[in-house]
Scaffold this motif. Structure first.
Motif, short mmCIF file in Angstrom:
data_model
loop_
_atom_site.label_atom_id
_atom_site.label_comp_id
_atom_site.label_asym_id
_atom_site.label_seq_id
_atom_site.Cartn_x
_atom_site.Cartn_y
_atom_site.Cartn_z
N SER A 3 0.84 -1.20 0.00
CA SER A 3 0.00 0.00 0.00
C SER A 3 0.87 1.24 0.00
O SER A 3 1.98 1.23 0.53
CB SER A 3 -0.89 0.04 1.24
OG SER A 3 -1.86 -0.97 1.19
N TYR A 5 0.87 5.15 1.27
CA TYR A 5 0.20 6.07 2.18
C TYR A 5 0.63 7.50 1.88
O TYR A 5 1.74 7.75 1.43
CB TYR A 5 0.54 5.73 3.63
CG TYR A 5 -0.01 4.39 4.06
CD1 TYR A 5 -1.28 4.27 4.57
CD2 TYR A 5 0.76 3.24 3.95
CE1 TYR A 5 -1.79 3.03 4.95
CE2 TYR A 5 0.27 2.00 4.33
CZ TYR A 5 -1.01 1.91 4.84
OH TYR A 5 -1.51 0.69 5.21
N THR A 6 -0.25 8.43 2.17
CA THR A 6 0.03 9.85 1.98
C THR A 6 0.51 10.44 3.29
O THR A 6 -0.16 10.32 4.31
CB THR A 6 -1.25 10.59 1.53
OG1 THR A 6 -1.78 9.93 0.39
CG2 THR A 6 -0.96 12.04 1.20
N ILE A 21 -1.98 10.34 6.42
CA ILE A 21 -3.36 10.79 6.26
C ILE A 21 -4.33 9.61 6.45
O ILE A 21 -5.31 9.72 7.18
CB ILE A 21 -3.57 11.43 4.86
CG1 ILE A 21 -2.65 12.64 4.67
CG2 ILE A 21 -5.03 11.80 4.64
CD1 ILE A 21 -2.87 13.78 5.61
N GLU A 22 -4.04 8.49 5.81
CA GLU A 22 -4.94 7.33 5.86
C GLU A 22 -4.85 6.56 7.18
O GLU A 22 -5.72 5.73 7.47
CB GLU A 22 -4.63 6.36 4.70
CG GLU A 22 -4.78 6.95 3.33
CD GLU A 22 -3.51 7.63 2.81
OE1 GLU A 22 -3.52 8.02 1.64
OE2 GLU A 22 -2.52 7.77 3.57
N TRP A 23 -3.82 6.82 7.96
CA TRP A 23 -3.61 6.11 9.23
C TRP A 23 -3.03 7.09 10.23
O TRP A 23 -1.85 7.10 10.53
CB TRP A 23 -2.65 4.95 8.98
CG TRP A 23 -2.64 3.87 10.01
CD1 TRP A 23 -3.27 3.86 11.21
CD2 TRP A 23 -1.94 2.64 9.90
NE1 TRP A 23 -3.00 2.69 11.88
CE2 TRP A 23 -2.19 1.91 11.09
CE3 TRP A 23 -1.12 2.08 8.93
CZ2 TRP A 23 -1.65 0.65 11.31
CZ3 TRP A 23 -0.59 0.82 9.17
CH2 TRP A 23 -0.85 0.11 10.34
N PRO A 59 -5.15 -0.35 8.07
CA PRO A 59 -5.80 0.59 7.14
C PRO A 59 -5.15 0.53 5.75
O PRO A 59 -3.94 0.42 5.62
CB PRO A 59 -5.56 1.96 7.79
CG PRO A 59 -5.38 1.65 9.24
CD PRO A 59 -4.68 0.32 9.27
N GLY A 61 -3.96 2.02 2.29
CA GLY A 61 -3.52 3.27 1.71
C GLY A 61 -4.21 3.47 0.36
O GLY A 61 -5.24 2.87 0.06
N ARG A 62 -3.58 4.25 -0.47
CA ARG A 62 -4.18 4.48 -1.79
C ARG A 62 -3.57 3.58 -2.83
O ARG A 62 -2.67 2.90 -2.67
CB ARG A 62 -4.06 5.94 -2.20
CG ARG A 62 -2.66 6.50 -2.09
CD ARG A 62 -2.63 7.98 -2.47
NE ARG A 62 -1.29 8.45 -2.38
CZ ARG A 62 -0.45 8.51 -3.40
NH1 ARG A 62 -0.83 8.14 -4.58
NH2 ARG A 62 0.77 8.95 -3.25
#
Length: 62
Positions: A3, A5-6, A21-23, A59, A61-62
């Motif tokens: 994943s 993540y941002t 951001i996502e976690w 979680p 990510g994008r």
């Protein structure tokens, strides 16, 4: 599965704060932006290990 993540970096008095951001539970600080980036990668790895040990969902990510 990999994943992406941002990360959000904020300038603070002692250097920089980094947070995913996502976690949002993955957060750290560093004196320089580069140090903060390295520490955030380490914090993410540690959080993934902790979540796996506790059998929690990680979680996505994008």
């Amino acid at each position: 599965m990999i994943s992406t993540y941002t990360a959000k970096y904020t300038k603070i008095g002692s250097g920089y704060m980094g947070q995913l951001i996502e976690w949002p539970e993955v957060v750290t600080e560093g004196r320089t932006l580069e140090e903060c980036r390295e520490m955030l990668q380490d914090a993410l790895q540690e959080m993934v290990l902790a979540y796996r040990e506790q059998k929690k969902g990680i979680p996505i990510g994008r």
